[in-house]
Each structure stands twice: as C-alpha cells, then as structure tokens.
Motif scaffolding. Sequence first.
Motif, PDB file in Angstrom:
ATOM      1  N   PRO A 177       0.204   0.134   0.399  1.00  0.00           N
ATOM      2  CA  PRO A 177      -0.659  -0.868  -0.251  1.00  0.00           C
ATOM      3  C   PRO A 177      -2.146  -0.567  -0.095  1.00  0.00           C
ATOM      4  O   PRO A 177      -2.950  -0.952  -0.957  1.00  0.00           O
ATOM      5  CB  PRO A 177      -0.277  -2.169   0.467  1.00  0.00           C
ATOM      6  N   SER A 178      -2.516   0.113   0.984  1.00  0.00           N
ATOM      7  CA  SER A 178      -3.940   0.404   1.182  1.00  0.00           C
ATOM      8  C   SER A 178      -4.490   1.294   0.076  1.00  0.00           C
ATOM      9  O   SER A 178      -5.689   1.257  -0.222  1.00  0.00           O
ATOM     10  CB  SER A 178      -4.162   1.072   2.544  1.00  0.00           C
ATOM     11  N   MET A 179      -3.640   2.084  -0.558  1.00  0.00           N
ATOM     12  CA  MET A 179      -4.089   2.978  -1.610  1.00  0.00           C
ATOM     13  C   MET A 179      -4.496   2.213  -2.869  1.00  0.00           C
ATOM     14  O   MET A 179      -5.146   2.775  -3.758  1.00  0.00           O
ATOM     15  CB  MET A 179      -3.000   4.004  -1.933  1.00  0.00           C
ATOM     16  N   GLU A 180      -4.119   0.928  -2.943  1.00  0.00           N
ATOM     17  CA  GLU A 180      -4.492   0.090  -4.078  1.00  0.00           C
ATOM     18  C   GLU A 180      -5.719  -0.760  -3.791  1.00  0.00           C
ATOM     19  O   GLU A 180      -6.191  -1.495  -4.677  1.00  0.00           O
ATOM     20  CB  GLU A 180      -3.314  -0.806  -4.470  1.00  0.00           C
ATOM     21  N   VAL A 184     -10.568   2.003  -1.453  1.00  0.00           N
ATOM     22  CA  VAL A 184      -9.778   3.213  -1.236  1.00  0.00           C
ATOM     23  C   VAL A 184      -9.514   3.921  -2.562  1.00  0.00           C
ATOM     24  O   VAL A 184      -9.605   5.149  -2.649  1.00  0.00           O
ATOM     25  CB  VAL A 184      -8.459   2.880  -0.516  1.00  0.00           C
ATOM     26  N   LYS A 185      -9.190   3.147  -3.607  1.00  0.00           N
ATOM     27  CA  LYS A 185      -8.947   3.743  -4.917  1.00  0.00           C
ATOM     28  C   LYS A 185     -10.178   4.497  -5.410  1.00  0.00           C
ATOM     29  O   LYS A 185     -10.068   5.601  -5.968  1.00  0.00           O
ATOM     30  CB  LYS A 185      -8.557   2.665  -5.938  1.00  0.00           C
ATOM     31  N   GLY A 189     -10.418   8.524  -5.986  1.00  0.00           N
ATOM     32  CA  GLY A 189     -10.882   9.099  -7.248  1.00  0.00           C
ATOM     33  C   GLY A 189     -11.959  10.137  -7.036  1.00  0.00           C
ATOM     34  O   GLY A 189     -11.956  11.207  -7.668  1.00  0.00           O
ATOM     35  N   GLN A 190     -12.892   9.857  -6.127  1.00  0.00           N
ATOM     36  CA  GLN A 190     -13.951  10.814  -5.829  1.00  0.00           C
ATOM     37  C   GLN A 190     -13.378  12.073  -5.170  1.00  0.00           C
ATOM     38  O   GLN A 190     -13.820  13.189  -5.460  1.00  0.00           O
ATOM     39  CB  GLN A 190     -14.997  10.165  -4.918  1.00  0.00           C
ATOM     40  N   TRP A 191     -12.394  11.882  -4.299  1.00  0.00           N
ATOM     41  CA  TRP A 191     -11.733  13.041  -3.661  1.00  0.00           C
ATOM     42  C   TRP A 191     -11.060  13.894  -4.726  1.00  0.00           C
ATOM     43  O   TRP A 191     -11.166  15.124  -4.711  1.00  0.00           O
ATOM     44  CB  TRP A 191     -10.714  12.552  -2.628  1.00  0.00           C
ATOM     45  N   SER A 192     -10.343  13.268  -5.653  1.00  0.00           N
ATOM     46  CA  SER A 192      -9.643  13.998  -6.707  1.00  0.00           C
ATOM     47  C   SER A 192     -10.621  14.786  -7.565  1.00  0.00           C
ATOM     48  O   SER A 192     -10.359  15.942  -7.936  1.00  0.00           O
ATOM     49  CB  SER A 192      -8.838  13.015  -7.569  1.00  0.00           C
ATOM     50  N   GLN A 193     -11.764  14.180  -7.901  1.00  0.00           N
ATOM     51  CA  GLN A 193     -12.779  14.877  -8.694  1.00  0.00           C
ATOM     52  C   GLN A 193     -13.350  16.068  -7.932  1.00  0.00           C
ATOM     53  O   GLN A 193     -13.596  17.136  -8.503  1.00  0.00           O
ATOM     54  CB  GLN A 193     -13.890  13.902  -9.075  1.00  0.00           C
ATOM     55  N   GLU A 241     -13.036   7.446   6.128  1.00  0.00           N
ATOM     56  CA  GLU A 241     -13.720   6.229   6.567  1.00  0.00           C
ATOM     57  C   GLU A 241     -13.386   5.054   5.647  1.00  0.00           C
ATOM     58  O   GLU A 241     -13.131   3.937   6.112  1.00  0.00           O
ATOM     59  CB  GLU A 241     -15.230   6.455   6.606  1.00  0.00           C
ATOM     60  N   HIS A 242     -13.388   5.303   4.341  1.00  0.00           N
ATOM     61  CA  HIS A 242     -13.070   4.238   3.386  1.00  0.00           C
ATOM     62  C   HIS A 242     -11.599   3.828   3.489  1.00  0.00           C
ATOM     63  O   HIS A 242     -11.268   2.648   3.376  1.00  0.00           O
ATOM     64  CB  HIS A 242     -13.395   4.691   1.961  1.00  0.00           C
ATOM     65  N   TRP A 243     -10.738   4.807   3.697  1.00  0.00           N
ATOM     66  CA  TRP A 243      -9.314   4.513   3.794  1.00  0.00           C
ATOM     67  C   TRP A 243      -9.016   3.680   5.030  1.00  0.00           C
ATOM     68  O   TRP A 243      -8.270   2.705   4.994  1.00  0.00           O
ATOM     69  CB  TRP A 243      -8.524   5.820   3.819  1.00  0.00           C
ATOM     70  N   VAL A 244      -9.614   4.064   6.138  1.00  0.00           N
ATOM     71  CA  VAL A 244      -9.442   3.289   7.373  1.00  0.00           C
ATOM     72  C   VAL A 244      -9.936   1.861   7.182  1.00  0.00           C
ATOM     73  O   VAL A 244      -9.285   0.894   7.603  1.00  0.00           O
ATOM     74  CB  VAL A 244     -10.172   3.961   8.551  1.00  0.00           C
ATOM     75  N   ALA A 245     -11.091   1.711   6.526  1.00  0.00           N
ATOM     76  CA  ALA A 245     -11.651   0.376   6.308  1.00  0.00           C
ATOM     77  C   ALA A 245     -10.735  -0.475   5.436  1.00  0.00           C
ATOM     78  O   ALA A 245     -10.478  -1.650   5.719  1.00  0.00           O
ATOM     79  CB  ALA A 245     -13.036   0.479   5.674  1.00  0.00           C
ATOM     80  N   GLY A 246     -10.232   0.121   4.342  1.00  0.00           N
ATOM     81  CA  GLY A 246      -9.352  -0.623   3.444  1.00  0.00           C
ATOM     82  C   GLY A 246      -8.040  -1.000   4.091  1.00  0.00           C
ATOM     83  O   GLY A 246      -7.566  -2.139   3.963  1.00  0.00           O
ATOM     84  N   GLU A 247      -7.430  -0.053   4.800  1.00  0.00           N
ATOM     85  CA  GLU A 247      -6.157  -0.350   5.456  1.00  0.00           C
ATOM     86  C   GLU A 247      -6.351  -1.328   6.616  1.00  0.00           C
ATOM     87  O   GLU A 247      -5.479  -2.157   6.894  1.00  0.00           O
ATOM     88  CB  GLU A 247      -5.489   0.934   5.952  1.00  0.00           C
TER      89      GLU A 247
END
Length: 287
Positions: A177-180, A184-185, A189-193, A241-247
């Motif tokens: 769920p954190s990926m949504e 994090v999304k 997206g920035q990582w993918s780019q 950092e963003h993923w940790v914050a979102g999760e």
Amino acid sequence: MLLSGCAQQDDHEAPSADGATGAVRAPRTQHPSQQLPIAAYALSAEEDALVAKAEQQLTRACAKRFSVDYEPPGAGDKGAVGRDEDRRYGVVDAKLASVYGYHLPPDPKVPPARLSSSQRIVLLGQSADGARVERFRGEDLPEGGCTGEARQKARGDFASEDLSGIAGGIDAGSFRPSMEEPEVKAALGQWSQCMARRGHDYATPLDSVGDRRFGDESASKEEREVAEADVDCKMQTGLIEHWVAGESRLQRAAIKKNAAQLGKLKEQQRREIRYARTVLKKGTARP
C-alpha cells in the motif's frame, strides 16, 4: 517480521519536477527498515545479540549439570560484510551493487560445530542418528536438550505468537500500500525516469530486482550496471527517504489502532532483555 526484506519520521517534501538533477543525498547511517515505526516493536541487532549470549550461557550451565563441558561459539557475529544489507526497498548499497548486482553476498563460511557423542546427547537430546534421547547418565534430559531448555528460558518464555503476529502483520501489510501513497508514487516516477535516461526501462525497483535476465547464479556485467544505476537513482531522487516517510504514515495509523497489544509486546521484550542481562551479570538464576 519483514523489516529487512524487499518489501522518523517527519514527512518529507515531494520530489522536485526533475529529481534526478537535485543534490545527491548523504549516505544513510541507519537501515531503512530500522527507520520505520514498527521497528520499535522488534529487538534491535544489539538486543538480539545480548539475548543470544545469555542463551549460550544458559546452554553452557545446563551442560555442566550433566558434567559435560561445552564452549559455545561467539554470539552476535556479523558474518560476511553486507550479508545483513537491508533489501526492503531493493538494493541500496552502491559497493555491493557493483560486485553482486541484485544477488545477495555469499553466506559466511562457518565450519559446522564438532560435537562429541556426549555433547550431542546433552545439547540436542538426540543421538548421532537423530533418535531422541531422554536420559543421560541416569538423569532426565530437558526437552530438546540443553539448547532447547536455554532457548525456552531466554526467548520462549517471553514470546507471544499472537502479539508478535500483530507487529508482523503491520510490517508486512504496509509495504505494497505504501507504493500508492502520493509522495511515494511521485518519487517512484522520478526514479523510473532517472533509470530511463540511463537506458533501463523499469517502473519500480521491484521490477528491476525481479528482472528474469538476472536469474543466473552470479551477477552478469549488465546486472551489476543496472543495480548500480538503481542505487544511484535512488540517491538522486531521494526515493528511500520518501518511501520510508510514506510507509511510516501507514504504519503509525496501524500502530495506533493496536496500541494496547503492541504495548504488551514491548513489555515482553523489556522483560526478555532484563532477564538476559541478569543471566550475564549474575549467573543463570531466574529473577
């Protein structure tokens, strides 16, 4: 718990429109999983090593009751460098990525313990052929031998599958769920780019680590290059950092709903640590 698998906490700003051109983040001094709120409801590596040492002392003392000498190996050894790398959000160590790609470093080569016949019976409660042995020199052996008794005293008496299951459920249940989460999304997206600019077409780090081309026994040159780009793009975009914050936001909500049960789990862990310290300081008597 999922904590170290490819799955504080002030909220971070969303990544910029061109996150890949932003400043590179300073190296983290703590594994990402250890920054998550649910990590507070698991023993730290240092605490686990303390309990392991107490368990070994209890094992030694038990063997001595049966007049069997036993010197256990050192507790809490780290083993091979990098083997405990946190992979919750994929590979995050540039040096390891350059050598192993998405593969884990090899296990440390630890020679198996050489036990005498008496040690095997007393420590494991079984003979060389694996048959259960219940008595030794006229005395009843504890179930599972001395290692079983020590494990029960040091860990089992303080364990609750129900309570630890609640913590484990929060840990495992927040990852997908954190990926949504919007933050994090955006970072994904920035990582993918960033990866696309380097010639790699992946939507998320889960896609790159799961690339079937990288299923060989050892990492290919291409795999190592992709893994290195993966780590660099994570640093450039601040993805971790963003993923940790979102999760963390998701976990804090779940922790709040289960505060009473998690409080009991934490108290069990405090008692486990107190007992381990008592064993190591004063001997093996139960406090």
